[in-house]
Design an enzyme around this catalytic site. Structure first.
Site, PDB file in Angstrom:
ATOM      1  N   ASP A 280      -8.439  -6.307 -13.433  1.00  0.00           N
ATOM      2  CA  ASP A 280      -7.752  -6.643 -12.186  1.00  0.00           C
ATOM      3  C   ASP A 280      -7.856  -5.435 -11.260  1.00  0.00           C
ATOM      4  O   ASP A 280      -7.330  -4.367 -11.563  1.00  0.00           O
ATOM      5  CB  ASP A 280      -6.286  -6.992 -12.468  1.00  0.00           C
TER       6      ASP A 280
ATOM      7  N   GLY B 253      -2.075  -6.198 -12.666  1.00  0.00           N
ATOM      8  CA  GLY B 253      -0.956  -5.781 -11.832  1.00  0.00           C
ATOM      9  C   GLY B 253      -1.301  -4.602 -10.953  1.00  0.00           C
ATOM     10  O   GLY B 253      -2.427  -4.097 -10.954  1.00  0.00           O
TER      11      GLY B 253
ATOM     12  N   SER C   4       0.130  -1.116 -13.506  1.00  0.00           N
ATOM     13  CA  SER C   4      -1.149  -0.797 -14.146  1.00  0.00           C
ATOM     14  C   SER C   4      -1.452   0.704 -14.126  1.00  0.00           C
ATOM     15  O   SER C   4      -2.431   1.138 -14.733  1.00  0.00           O
ATOM     16  CB  SER C   4      -2.288  -1.541 -13.441  1.00  0.00           C
TER      17      SER C   4
ATOM     18  N   LYS D  57       0.804  -1.219   0.000  1.00  0.00           N
ATOM     19  CA  LYS D  57       0.000   0.000   0.000  1.00  0.00           C
ATOM     20  C   LYS D  57       0.839   1.272   0.000  1.00  0.00           C
ATOM     21  O   LYS D  57       0.595   2.201  -0.761  1.00  0.00           O
ATOM     22  CB  LYS D  57      -0.951  -0.017   1.200  1.00  0.00           C
TER      23      LYS D  57
ATOM     24  N   GLY E  92      -7.289   0.746  -5.064  1.00  0.00           N
ATOM     25  CA  GLY E  92      -7.473   1.598  -3.893  1.00  0.00           C
ATOM     26  C   GLY E  92      -6.242   2.433  -3.600  1.00  0.00           C
ATOM     27  O   GLY E  92      -6.345   3.584  -3.166  1.00  0.00           O
ATOM     28  N   ASP E  93      -5.072   1.874  -3.858  1.00  0.00           N
ATOM     29  CA  ASP E  93      -3.830   2.623  -3.652  1.00  0.00           C
ATOM     30  C   ASP E  93      -3.657   3.714  -4.704  1.00  0.00           C
ATOM     31  O   ASP E  93      -3.147   4.800  -4.408  1.00  0.00           O
ATOM     32  CB  ASP E  93      -2.636   1.676  -3.670  1.00  0.00           C
TER      33      ASP E  93
END
Length: 318
Positions: free
Chosen positions: A253, A294, A298, A43, A258-259
């Site tokens: 994916d 990924g 990504s 994260k 969220g990160d």
């Protein structure tokens, strides 16, 4: 708008081991995967790299192991423009690992091995703040000890920086940390746990729970809802909850989305964007990231990133 704000990430790093499956196995069952990739994630690292891609001057405060991945991590951070002055290699420990399963529907399940991330300490944070540039924003997550997060937020308050906490993986947060948090960015599951464990609030009615939690803690809340966007609630602002929709995309994916959201939002706040515009930017970049497999790999870059920024900000990045 400040093009190159200073952001300090006191956070985690993980080596991502991604298996792509038709479906998750049942208990005791073995299934074949559709594919496998290995990459860099975690994260803290993901959020740092997203902010750096957008143009922030990002410093990372974290620990890696003295295994084969430690030096590779430092190289990866530097390749993405992240300052590694306080990325510490810990002897006789392993770099954090995330075993990730991604189902055909794009849903994922993740098992973490914290490894050297457990060695991030208040003393390390103090040393970093004594030597790094004054941050506009500091970001943390719950993949490192909460004592280090608290010290980072206390030091941030001393210099007038904005503090942003992404409380994942889901766990109760020390009250002292919350008292020093300006922005809390949980997903819906993380928020439900925080509301119940810290305030005894039932989150079955999400909007009501967000209001209650925000009014009680006086923390600005952005609750991310995946493909449904995000909720914004700023207690004391005079505004009720605002719903912000995410762009509709063909998800491949969702790992790391969220990160991407947190890193982009943090960049927006550090750069001086209004919260609504910072969330729009975060929704756009997070939604775009799920169209490719990924985590960090990504995230939009180069001409594609410029195109997205023009859509949101009506101006190029540089």
């Amino acid at each position: 708008m400040k093009q190159h704000p200073n952001i300090t990430v006191v956070g985690s790093n993980m080596v991502d081991l991604l298996s792509y499956l038709e479906r998750f196995p049942e208990r005791g069952e073995t299934v074949f995967g559709r594919g496998f990739t290995q990459g860099f994630g975690g994260k803290g690292a993901n959020q740092a790299i997203m902010a750096a891609i957008l143009g922030a001057k990002v410093s990372m405060v974290t620990c890696v192991g003295d295994d084969v991945f430690g030096p590779k991590w430092i190289e990866t951070f530097e390749q993405n423009g992240v300052d590694t002055s306080f990325v510490k290699i810990v002897p006789d420990n392993y770099s954090g690992v995330a075993a990730i399963w991604v189902e055909k529907t794009s849903d994922n399940r993740i098992v973490l091995g914290a490894g050297a991330n457990e060695e991030v300490s208040p003393e390390m944070v103090d040393e970093a703040f004594d030597r790094l540039p004054k941050p506009d924003v500091i970001i943390s997550q719950l993949e490192i000890p909460q004592s280090a997060i608290l010290r980072g937020f206390q030091r941030a308050k001393e210099v007038g920086a904005t503090t942003i906490l992404n409380p994942g993986p889901a766990a109760p947060v020390q009250k002292e940390i919350l008292d020093n948090t300006d922005w809390l960015i949980p997903n819906e599951t993380e928020f439900a746990l925080l509301a119940k464990e810290m305030a005894g609030i039932d989150a079955s009615d999400l909007h009501q729970a967000v209001r209650q939690f925000g009014d009680r803690t006086r923390v600005n809340l952005v609750v991310t809802l995946g493909e449904n966007g995000a909720l914004l609630y700023m207690p004391g602002s005079g505004n009720d909850i605002i719903e912000l929709l995410a762009p509709t995309v063909d998800a491949k994916d969702t790992t790391g989305a969220g990160d991407a959201f947190c890193g982009a939002f943090s960049y927006g706040i550090a750069a001086g964007l209004e919260p609504l515009k910072a969330i729009e930017l975060a929704n756009t970049l997070a939604s775009d990231s799920v169209t490719r497999p990924g985590t960090q790999i990504s995230y939009a870059r180069n001409d594609h990133l410029e195109h997205l920024l023009e859509q949101v900000l009506n101006q190029p990045k540089r």
